[in-house]
Design an enzyme around this catalytic site. Structure first.
Site, PDB file in Angstrom:
ATOM      1  N   ASP A  22      43.107  20.702  31.159  1.00  0.00           N
ATOM      2  CA  ASP A  22      43.055  19.273  31.435  1.00  0.00           C
ATOM      3  C   ASP A  22      43.792  18.575  30.283  1.00  0.00           C
ATOM      4  O   ASP A  22      44.071  19.202  29.250  1.00  0.00           O
ATOM      5  CB  ASP A  22      41.598  18.817  31.518  1.00  0.00           C
ATOM      6  N   ASP A  24      43.573  14.510  29.091  1.00  0.00           N
ATOM      7  CA  ASP A  24      42.792  13.545  28.328  1.00  0.00           C
ATOM      8  C   ASP A  24      41.417  14.108  27.984  1.00  0.00           C
ATOM      9  O   ASP A  24      40.659  14.513  28.867  1.00  0.00           O
ATOM     10  CB  ASP A  24      42.603  12.255  29.139  1.00  0.00           C
ATOM     11  N   ASP A 184      37.007  19.164  29.937  1.00  0.00           N
ATOM     12  CA  ASP A 184      35.951  18.442  29.212  1.00  0.00           C
ATOM     13  C   ASP A 184      34.970  17.719  30.122  1.00  0.00           C
ATOM     14  O   ASP A 184      34.045  17.071  29.630  1.00  0.00           O
ATOM     15  CB  ASP A 184      36.580  17.414  28.267  1.00  0.00           C
TER      16      ASP A 184
END
Length: 244
Positions: A22, A24, A184
């Site tokens: 991922d 961000d 995250d």
């Protein structure tokens, strides 16, 4: 025409494995620039600024949804007709200020160097607009690490739909059975489960719940822990499940 040796080399790379990240909150700490551009965007509506504490409830589905959520958070839901102009305002501001305060998380570059040196392919699968993702990665001088970078507008489907991840794997020349997803938040862990690939979670991103509660296969707290041995163990475990 490719030679037998070239074909064998490509097969070996494909078999070695792929690590998909991922963006961000996973690869890059983007929170300062996201908040600044988001606040610039909603200032057009005379709304109060959002804060970093709000960010975990806003990010994850791209700029459009982030703006919608920010307006709703401020008690001013907006119509679908108003959104395109606001998205454009955000994109222009965010693009003009890249890379801003954004930087890779500690230990990331060394971890990617380790993986690349061992023959792994790397890719990015993010719900951020593809143009923003590729532009930001390029500004930070990291483009050469990745065999594919896909965004929320690359395909018809986006995370947590498995087809976003499987499409990224295909573009990177990887194999679903030899892929690990690093993320995250719930979209990352969910897309990994939906695509039936192992997941590695990091707790320093933008999840609005403890990422450990999302049941990732492994939780690491620093990229020093992202080793070739860890990835191989996950891939072997995944292969064993398939065999059963």
């Amino acid at each position: 025409m490719t030679t037998a040796r070239e074909n064998a080399g490509q097969a070996l790379l494909k078999n070695k494995g792929l690590v998909v990240f991922d963006l961000d909150g996973t690869l890059l700490d983007t929170h300062v620039d996201l908040v600044e551009s988001l606040n610039y965007t909603i200032a057009a509506l005379d709304l109060e600024p959002v804060t970093y504490d709000d960010l975990t409830h806003l990010v994850g589905q791209g700029a459009r949804v982030m703006i919608e959520r920010a307006c709703k958070l401020q008690g001013k839901p907006i119509s679908q007709e108003e959104l395109p102009a606001l998205v454009e305002r955000f994109v222009v501001h965010y693009s003009a200020n890249m890379p801003g305060h954004t930087e890779p998380y500690p230990g990331l570059v060394a971890a990617m160097d380790r993986l690349k040196a061992s023959g792994y392919r790397l890719a990015v699968c993010t719900n951020k607009l593809e143009g923003l993702a590729t532009g930001l990665i390029e500004k930070l001088g990291l483009t050469h690490y990745f065999d594919a970078i896909t965004g929320g507008d690359t395909f018809e489907h986006r995370k947590p739909d498995a087809r976003h991840l499987t499409g990224t794997i295909e573009r990177a020349g990887g194999n679903v059975s030899r892929t690990v997803m690093v993320g995250d938040s719930i979209n990352d862990i969910a897309v990994a489960k939906n695509a039936e690939v192992p997941s590695i979670a990091v707790p320093f991103g933008y999840s609005d719940v403890p990422v450990s509660s999302l049941d990732p296969d492994v939780l690491i707290t620093h990229y020093d822990e992202l080793t070739v041995e860890l990835v191989e163990s996950l891939l072997k475990g995944s292969a064993a499940k398939v065999a059963v």
